[in-house]
Design a protein around this motif. Structure first.
Motif, PDB file in Angstrom:
ATOM      1  N   VAL A  71       0.884  -1.252  -0.142  1.00 39.53           N
ATOM      2  CA  VAL A  71       0.018  -0.336   0.248  1.00 39.53           C
ATOM      3  C   VAL A  71       0.911   1.255  -0.002  1.00 39.53           C
ATOM      4  N   HIS A  72       1.130   1.369  -1.054  1.00 38.94           N
ATOM      5  CA  HIS A  72       1.829   2.943  -1.716  1.00 38.94           C
ATOM      6  C   HIS A  72       1.142   3.937  -0.421  1.00 38.94           C
ATOM      7  N   ALA A 100      -5.080  -6.849   3.061  1.00 41.50           N
ATOM      8  CA  ALA A 100      -5.812  -6.494   1.771  1.00 41.50           C
ATOM      9  C   ALA A 100      -7.282  -6.201   2.183  1.00 41.50           C
ATOM     10  N   TRP A 101      -8.187  -5.230   2.122  1.00 40.47           N
ATOM     11  CA  TRP A 101      -9.643  -4.786   2.345  1.00 40.47           C
ATOM     12  C   TRP A 101     -10.297  -6.098   2.023  1.00 40.47           C
ATOM     13  N   GLY A 102      -9.964  -6.922   0.934  1.00 41.33           N
ATOM     14  CA  GLY A 102     -11.227  -8.371   0.712  1.00 41.33           C
ATOM     15  C   GLY A 102     -10.684  -8.908   1.723  1.00 41.33           C
ATOM     16  N   SER A 103      -8.955  -9.034   1.845  1.00 45.26           N
ATOM     17  CA  SER A 103      -9.692 -10.212   3.109  1.00 45.26           C
ATOM     18  C   SER A 103      -9.702  -9.284   4.761  1.00 45.26           C
ATOM     19  N   LEU A 104     -10.086  -8.800   4.264  1.00 47.93           N
ATOM     20  CA  LEU A 104     -10.132  -8.162   6.174  1.00 47.93           C
ATOM     21  C   LEU A 104     -11.838  -8.133   5.699  1.00 47.93           C
ATOM     22  N   GLU A 128     -12.327   2.740   5.488  1.00 51.49           N
ATOM     23  CA  GLU A 128     -11.730   3.546   5.218  1.00 51.49           C
ATOM     24  C   GLU A 128     -10.079   2.329   4.727  1.00 51.49           C
ATOM     25  N   VAL A 129     -10.445   1.587   4.354  1.00 52.53           N
ATOM     26  CA  VAL A 129      -8.799   0.451   3.805  1.00 52.53           C
ATOM     27  C   VAL A 129      -9.465   0.000   2.608  1.00 52.53           C
ATOM     28  N   ARG A 130     -10.999   0.057   2.583  1.00 48.05           N
ATOM     29  CA  ARG A 130     -11.522  -0.078   1.348  1.00 48.05           C
ATOM     30  C   ARG A 130     -10.681   1.146   0.223  1.00 48.05           C
ATOM     31  N   ASP A 131     -10.769   1.981   0.592  1.00 50.75           N
ATOM     32  CA  ASP A 131     -10.634   3.881   0.076  1.00 50.75           C
ATOM     33  C   ASP A 131      -9.301   3.991  -0.037  1.00 50.75           C
ATOM     34  N   ILE A 138      -6.094   1.769  -7.756  1.00 47.06           N
ATOM     35  CA  ILE A 138      -7.431   0.728  -8.641  1.00 47.06           C
ATOM     36  C   ILE A 138      -8.636   1.079  -8.015  1.00 47.06           C
ATOM     37  N   PRO A 139      -9.274   1.462  -8.537  1.00 44.97           N
ATOM     38  CA  PRO A 139     -11.233   2.521  -8.380  1.00 44.97           C
ATOM     39  C   PRO A 139     -12.134   1.418  -8.099  1.00 44.97           C
ATOM     40  N   TYR A 140     -13.010   1.083  -6.275  1.00 45.99           N
ATOM     41  CA  TYR A 140     -13.181   0.498  -6.019  1.00 45.99           C
ATOM     42  C   TYR A 140     -14.748   0.297  -6.875  1.00 45.99           C
ATOM     43  N   LYS A 141     -15.334  -0.997  -7.492  1.00 46.00           N
ATOM     44  CA  LYS A 141     -16.098  -0.429  -8.028  1.00 46.00           C
ATOM     45  C   LYS A 141     -17.707  -1.496  -7.566  1.00 46.00           C
ATOM     46  N   LYS A 142     -18.536  -1.427  -6.399  1.00 45.87           N
ATOM     47  CA  LYS A 142     -18.917  -2.438  -6.367  1.00 45.87           C
ATOM     48  C   LYS A 142     -19.490  -3.107  -7.383  1.00 45.87           C
ATOM     49  N   ARG A 143     -20.054  -4.605  -7.729  1.00 44.71           N
ATOM     50  CA  ARG A 143     -20.507  -5.287  -8.614  1.00 44.71           C
ATOM     51  C   ARG A 143     -21.886  -5.018  -8.584  1.00 44.71           C
ATOM     52  N   ASN A 144     -22.351  -5.781  -9.402  1.00 52.09           N
ATOM     53  CA  ASN A 144     -23.283  -5.499 -10.171  1.00 52.09           C
ATOM     54  C   ASN A 144     -24.020  -7.263  -9.546  1.00 52.09           C
TER      55      ASN A 144
END
Length: 174
Positions: free
Chosen positions: A82-83, A106-110, A145-148, A156-162
């Motif tokens: 995370v830069h 990583a946000w997804g892991s948390l 906040e971690v995700r953002d 890499i912009p986070y996009k919620k999956r439809n």
């Protein structure tokens, strides 16, 4: 003796001449799913974390601030670069070289971890979502906040999956 799978325990063993009173009873072996296994491991790890606090904490004393401390503690074991704001690679999805920025969870892991711990808490302690420290609003805010911050840092912009619509019924022509 053959090692054929699927045979009942005691099959092929002569315990009596008539055999009709003998019924083989297999002890069902419960195979635990990967999710259940991970949930159990996460629950144990969180319990260990609480017991290692000074003074040790019981699960009944746990609140959302303890969960947040646990998530921050886990960051030291992360593998996601995370830069930081001052890094030349900040915002680049594919950095050209190495840097000294920290590795984080990583946000997804948390997010997945909290989901498993929330479920494990309900199974082990019962209660409603109001008493579940893993379902707290503070946890949701922290994860957001971690995700953002990770999406900005990695560019890499986070996009919620439809949710996919049911496409099994294709439009049919007349």
């Amino acid at each position: 003796m053959s090692s054929s799978k699927g045979k009942d325990v005691g099959e092929g063993e002569g315990e009596g001449s008539s055999g009709d009173h003998h019924q083989a009873t297999a002890v069902p072996v419960m195979t635990v799913s990967r999710y259940e296994s991970q949930k159990r491991r996460d629950w144990y790890t969180f319990g260990q974390y609480l017991r290692n606090q000074r003074p040790p904490l019981a699960m009944s004393q746990c609140n959302s601030s303890h969960v947040l401390d646990f998530l921050r503690y886990l960051d030291q074991f992360g593998k996601t670069k995370v830069h930081l704001n001052g890094c030349g690679f900040f915002g680049q999805p594919e950095p050209a070289g190495p840097c000294t920025c920290p590795l984080r969870q990583a946000w997804g892991s948390l997010d997945a971890l909290i989901g498993r711990l929330r479920a494990a808490y309900e199974e082990n302690n019962g209660g409603s979502l109001e008493t579940n420290p893993f379902a707290s609003g503070a946890i949701r805010i922290y994860l957001r906040e971690v995700r953002d911050s990770q999406s900005k840092a990695r560019g890499i912009p986070y996009k919620k999956r439809n949710k996919k619509k049911n496409t099994s019924k294709m439009e049919q022509g007349p």
